[in-house]
Design a protein around this motif. Structure first.
Motif, PDB file in Angstrom:
ATOM      1  N   VAL A 278       0.856  -1.191   0.000  1.00  0.00           N
ATOM      2  CA  VAL A 278       0.000   0.000   0.000  1.00  0.00           C
ATOM      3  C   VAL A 278       0.890   1.238   0.000  1.00  0.00           C
ATOM      4  CG1 VAL A 278      -1.851  -1.186   1.223  1.00  0.00           C
ATOM      5  CG2 VAL A 278      -0.138   0.085   2.527  1.00  0.00           C
ATOM      6  N   SER A 279       0.277   2.418  -0.124  1.00  0.00           N
ATOM      7  CA  SER A 279       1.054   3.648  -0.124  1.00  0.00           C
ATOM      8  C   SER A 279       1.440   4.039   1.297  1.00  0.00           C
ATOM      9  CB  SER A 279       0.247   4.783  -0.767  1.00  0.00           C
ATOM     10  OG  SER A 279      -0.850   5.145   0.058  1.00  0.00           O
ATOM     11  N   VAL A 280       2.556   4.760   1.404  1.00  0.00           N
ATOM     12  CA  VAL A 280       2.980   5.252   2.716  1.00  0.00           C
ATOM     13  C   VAL A 280       1.937   6.218   3.265  1.00  0.00           C
ATOM     14  CG1 VAL A 280       4.786   6.508   3.963  1.00  0.00           C
ATOM     15  CG2 VAL A 280       5.406   4.984   2.078  1.00  0.00           C
ATOM     16  N   ASP A 281       1.352   7.034   2.390  1.00  0.00           N
ATOM     17  CA  ASP A 281       0.334   7.990   2.823  1.00  0.00           C
ATOM     18  C   ASP A 281      -0.841   7.292   3.487  1.00  0.00           C
ATOM     19  OD1 ASP A 281      -0.944  10.745   2.781  1.00  0.00           O
ATOM     20  OD2 ASP A 281      -2.377   9.628   1.556  1.00  0.00           O
ATOM     21  N   TYR A 282      -1.234   6.134   2.951  1.00  0.00           N
ATOM     22  CA  TYR A 282      -2.368   5.428   3.547  1.00  0.00           C
ATOM     23  C   TYR A 282      -2.007   4.877   4.927  1.00  0.00           C
ATOM     24  CZ  TYR A 282      -6.587   2.673   3.963  1.00  0.00           C
ATOM     25  OH  TYR A 282      -7.777   2.166   4.403  1.00  0.00           O
ATOM     26  N   VAL A 283      -0.789   4.367   5.089  1.00  0.00           N
ATOM     27  CA  VAL A 283      -0.350   3.902   6.400  1.00  0.00           C
ATOM     28  C   VAL A 283      -0.350   5.053   7.395  1.00  0.00           C
ATOM     29  CG1 VAL A 283       1.578   2.922   7.714  1.00  0.00           C
ATOM     30  CG2 VAL A 283       1.018   2.008   5.454  1.00  0.00           C
ATOM     31  N   VAL A 284       0.110   6.238   6.964  1.00  0.00           N
ATOM     32  CA  VAL A 284       0.113   7.416   7.836  1.00  0.00           C
ATOM     33  C   VAL A 284      -1.310   7.756   8.260  1.00  0.00           C
ATOM     34  CG1 VAL A 284       0.583   9.897   7.933  1.00  0.00           C
ATOM     35  CG2 VAL A 284       2.251   8.356   6.890  1.00  0.00           C
ATOM     36  N   ARG A 285      -2.237   7.755   7.302  1.00  0.00           N
ATOM     37  CA  ARG A 285      -3.622   8.105   7.630  1.00  0.00           C
ATOM     38  C   ARG A 285      -4.246   7.074   8.569  1.00  0.00           C
ATOM     39  NH1 ARG A 285      -6.755   7.865   3.253  1.00  0.00           N
ATOM     40  NH2 ARG A 285      -5.163   7.386   1.689  1.00  0.00           N
ATOM     41  N   LEU A 286      -3.929   5.806   8.370  1.00  0.00           N
ATOM     42  CA  LEU A 286      -4.429   4.780   9.284  1.00  0.00           C
ATOM     43  C   LEU A 286      -3.924   5.012  10.703  1.00  0.00           C
ATOM     44  CD1 LEU A 286      -4.105   1.439   7.272  1.00  0.00           C
ATOM     45  CD2 LEU A 286      -6.206   2.311   8.299  1.00  0.00           C
ATOM     46  N   GLU A 287      -2.642   5.310  10.832  1.00  0.00           N
ATOM     47  CA  GLU A 287      -2.042   5.486  12.151  1.00  0.00           C
ATOM     48  C   GLU A 287      -2.454   6.802  12.805  1.00  0.00           C
ATOM     49  OE1 GLU A 287       2.137   4.884  12.308  1.00  0.00           O
ATOM     50  OE2 GLU A 287       2.003   2.747  11.819  1.00  0.00           O
ATOM     51  N   GLN A 288      -2.996   7.718  12.027  1.00  0.00           N
ATOM     52  CA  GLN A 288      -3.484   8.983  12.581  1.00  0.00           C
ATOM     53  C   GLN A 288      -4.997   8.996  12.739  1.00  0.00           C
ATOM     54  OE1 GLN A 288      -1.890  11.994   9.964  1.00  0.00           O
ATOM     55  NE2 GLN A 288       0.157  11.909  10.882  1.00  0.00           N
ATOM     56  N   GLY A 289      -5.646   7.873  12.442  1.00  0.00           N
ATOM     57  CA  GLY A 289      -7.098   7.798  12.597  1.00  0.00           C
ATOM     58  C   GLY A 289      -7.865   8.626  11.596  1.00  0.00           C
ATOM     59  N   ARG A 290      -7.297   8.830  10.392  1.00  0.00           N
ATOM     60  CA  ARG A 290      -7.944   9.679   9.390  1.00  0.00           C
ATOM     61  C   ARG A 290      -8.388   8.900   8.151  1.00  0.00           C
ATOM     62  NH1 ARG A 290      -5.032  12.828   6.773  1.00  0.00           N
ATOM     63  NH2 ARG A 290      -2.919  12.121   7.299  1.00  0.00           N
ATOM     64  N   SER A 291      -8.308   7.585   8.178  1.00  0.00           N
ATOM     65  CA  SER A 291      -8.583   6.812   6.963  1.00  0.00           C
ATOM     66  C   SER A 291     -10.048   6.382   6.907  1.00  0.00           C
ATOM     67  CB  SER A 291      -7.696   5.576   6.924  1.00  0.00           C
ATOM     68  OG  SER A 291      -8.142   4.637   7.891  1.00  0.00           O
ATOM     69  N   SER A 292     -10.451   6.006   5.700  1.00  0.00           N
ATOM     70  CA  SER A 292     -11.729   5.313   5.557  1.00  0.00           C
ATOM     71  C   SER A 292     -11.561   3.883   6.050  1.00  0.00           C
ATOM     72  CB  SER A 292     -12.162   5.310   4.087  1.00  0.00           C
ATOM     73  OG  SER A 292     -11.159   4.694   3.289  1.00  0.00           O
ATOM     74  N   ARG A 293     -12.652   3.133   6.142  1.00  0.00           N
ATOM     75  CA  ARG A 293     -12.557   1.769   6.659  1.00  0.00           C
ATOM     76  C   ARG A 293     -11.763   0.903   5.688  1.00  0.00           C
ATOM     77  NH1 ARG A 293     -17.391  -2.436   8.286  1.00  0.00           N
ATOM     78  NH2 ARG A 293     -17.701  -2.496   6.033  1.00  0.00           N
ATOM     79  N   PRO A 294     -10.672   0.260   6.149  1.00  0.00           N
ATOM     80  CA  PRO A 294      -9.874  -0.591   5.258  1.00  0.00           C
ATOM     81  C   PRO A 294     -10.634  -1.856   4.884  1.00  0.00           C
ATOM     82  CG  PRO A 294      -9.042  -0.728   7.509  1.00  0.00           C
ATOM     83  CD  PRO A 294     -10.092   0.353   7.501  1.00  0.00           C
ATOM     84  N   SER A 295     -10.344  -2.376   3.706  1.00  0.00           N
ATOM     85  CA  SER A 295     -10.971  -3.613   3.243  1.00  0.00           C
ATOM     86  C   SER A 295     -10.383  -4.812   3.962  1.00  0.00           C
ATOM     87  CB  SER A 295     -10.774  -3.764   1.735  1.00  0.00           C
ATOM     88  OG  SER A 295      -9.392  -3.970   1.451  1.00  0.00           O
ATOM     89  N   THR A 296     -11.055  -5.949   3.862  1.00  0.00           N
ATOM     90  CA  THR A 296     -10.522  -7.170   4.469  1.00  0.00           C
ATOM     91  C   THR A 296      -9.222  -7.589   3.793  1.00  0.00           C
ATOM     92  OG1 THR A 296     -11.920  -8.512   2.994  1.00  0.00           O
ATOM     93  CG2 THR A 296     -12.792  -7.986   5.186  1.00  0.00           C
ATOM     94  N   GLN A 297      -9.088  -7.319   2.472  1.00  0.00           N
ATOM     95  CA  GLN A 297      -7.851  -7.656   1.772  1.00  0.00           C
ATOM     96  C   GLN A 297      -6.681  -6.839   2.314  1.00  0.00           C
ATOM     97  OE1 GLN A 297     -10.732  -6.928   0.321  1.00  0.00           O
ATOM     98  NE2 GLN A 297     -11.293  -8.697  -0.951  1.00  0.00           N
ATOM     99  N   LEU A 298      -6.933  -5.560   2.571  1.00  0.00           N
ATOM    100  CA  LEU A 298      -5.881  -4.710   3.110  1.00  0.00           C
ATOM    101  C   LEU A 298      -5.521  -5.128   4.535  1.00  0.00           C
ATOM    102  CD1 LEU A 298      -3.982  -2.325   3.022  1.00  0.00           C
ATOM    103  CD2 LEU A 298      -5.877  -0.845   3.667  1.00  0.00           C
ATOM    104  N   LEU A 299      -6.524  -5.458   5.329  1.00  0.00           N
ATOM    105  CA  LEU A 299      -6.261  -5.901   6.700  1.00  0.00           C
ATOM    106  C   LEU A 299      -5.426  -7.175   6.710  1.00  0.00           C
ATOM    107  CD1 LEU A 299      -9.751  -5.250   8.309  1.00  0.00           C
ATOM    108  CD2 LEU A 299      -7.661  -3.921   8.667  1.00  0.00           C
ATOM    109  N   THR A 300      -5.721  -8.070   5.783  1.00  0.00           N
ATOM    110  CA  THR A 300      -4.942  -9.302   5.672  1.00  0.00           C
ATOM    111  C   THR A 300      -3.478  -8.989   5.357  1.00  0.00           C
ATOM    112  OG1 THR A 300      -6.862 -10.571   4.945  1.00  0.00           O
ATOM    113  CG2 THR A 300      -4.701 -11.478   4.417  1.00  0.00           C
ATOM    114  N   ALA A 301      -3.262  -8.041   4.432  1.00  0.00           N
ATOM    115  CA  ALA A 301      -1.901  -7.651   4.067  1.00  0.00           C
ATOM    116  C   ALA A 301      -1.182  -6.998   5.245  1.00  0.00           C
ATOM    117  CB  ALA A 301      -1.937  -6.704   2.874  1.00  0.00           C
ATOM    118  N   LEU A 302      -1.888  -6.155   5.991  1.00  0.00           N
ATOM    119  CA  LEU A 302      -1.278  -5.506   7.158  1.00  0.00           C
ATOM    120  C   LEU A 302      -0.951  -6.522   8.246  1.00  0.00           C
ATOM    121  CD1 LEU A 302      -3.478  -2.291   7.451  1.00  0.00           C
ATOM    122  CD2 LEU A 302      -1.017  -2.370   6.975  1.00  0.00           C
TER     123      LEU A 302
END
Length: 281
Positions: free
Chosen positions: A46-70
């Motif tokens: 995934v993009s670094v920007d998306y990881v930053v937004r996830l860790e700052q509580g600013r992201s939309s709900r991640p998909s199950t595929q993304l959660l699996t990758a994380l």
């Protein structure tokens, strides 16, 4: 979705993973003990920007595929992965039944094997994860869709899948595939995933129909097989299988059976990954 809790959990798990656990060399100037955000992004695809937004509580709900990758990038345990899914507002993947994701413990063992080819396979022969050495030896089998994701289906429907084995070994491998599927069908009686796969194989392959009628049963464990590799020639490998207690997943480890195979495997590591036909182990 619990954004703040999700953000805190991801930050703390990132800090807990040592770079060496995921194959990243720690340089002398490294200041963080855990992973960097860009490293998590690279491992998860995934993009670094998306990881930053996830860790700052600013992201939309991640998909199950993304959660699996994380979950894989952060080397989460089964309990931690279930917690991650719940924080993101999703149902966790099932702890039993048809295998969809590789067990966290097996993933960690896969990491530890380093240059030894290894893969994690479901009881129906779906390759859930491979290390780099395994991809070099037999091609990338992950991410396939439909019935092609099952090794046994490709074996009986795609001639190129059988071409990796020597003619002398092909009959033995075919019998082993069918006998192993018989064992799964016995354990998972009336499971539509199993019965459906069997029915579709019976419909498309006369060879499978003949072998299925013989009613041989055996769980595949230790074996020796020769891979006919298009770049370095034949490699004879000893195969050892570690089964989970419920027999739902297995870790297949391949080691060179002789000096010639060891030298050719070393050569493959030097050559790296290029385009070549995907094989069936």
């Amino acid at each position: 979705m619990q954004r703040d809790e999700l953000a805190d959990f991801l930050r703390r798990r990132r800090a807990a993973v040592r770079p060496a656990q995921v194959g990243i060399t720690e340089g002398p100037r490294r200041r963080t003990a855990g992973l960097r955000r860009e490293e998590v992004a690279m491992l998860a695809g995934v993009s670094v920007d998306y990881v930053v937004r996830l860790e700052q509580g600013r992201s939309s709900r991640p998909s199950t595929q993304l959660l699996t990758a994380l979950a894989r990038a952060l080397r989460l345990s089964d309990d931690e992965r279930a917690h991650l899914f719940r924080l993101a507002g999703h149902q966790p993947p099932p702890a039993s039944g048809p295998a969809v994701q590789a067990r966290a413990g097996l993933i960690r063992m896969l990491d530890l094997l380093g240059d030894t080819p290894a893969m994690i396979i479901s009881d129906l022969g779906e390759v859930l994860a491979q290390n780099r050495a395994s991809i070099l030896l037999s091609g990338d089998h992950t991410g396939l869709a439909g019935d092609r994701r099952y090794l046994i289906y490709r074996w009986f429907t795609e001639p190129e899948a059988r071409a990796v084995a020597t003619p002398e070994e092909q009959d033995r491998h075919a019998r082993g595939h069918v006998a192993d599927l018989r064992a799964v069908a016995g354990r998972r009686a009336d499971d539509p995933e199993v019965t459906g796969l069997v029915d579709r194989l019976l419909a498309v392959s006369a060879d499978f129909r003949r072998r299925w009628a013989e009613h041989e049963v055996a769980v595949r464990r230790a074996d020796r097989k020769t891979f006919r590799h298009p770049r370095v020639g034949p490699l004879t490998m000893d195969c050892e299988t570690l089964l989970t207690p419920d027999l739902g997943q297995k870790l297949l480890v391949l080691t060179p059976a002789d000096d010639e195979a060891r030298e050719r495997l070393d050569l493959l590591r030097v050559l790296g990954v290029e385009e070549f036909p995907a094989f069936t182990p």
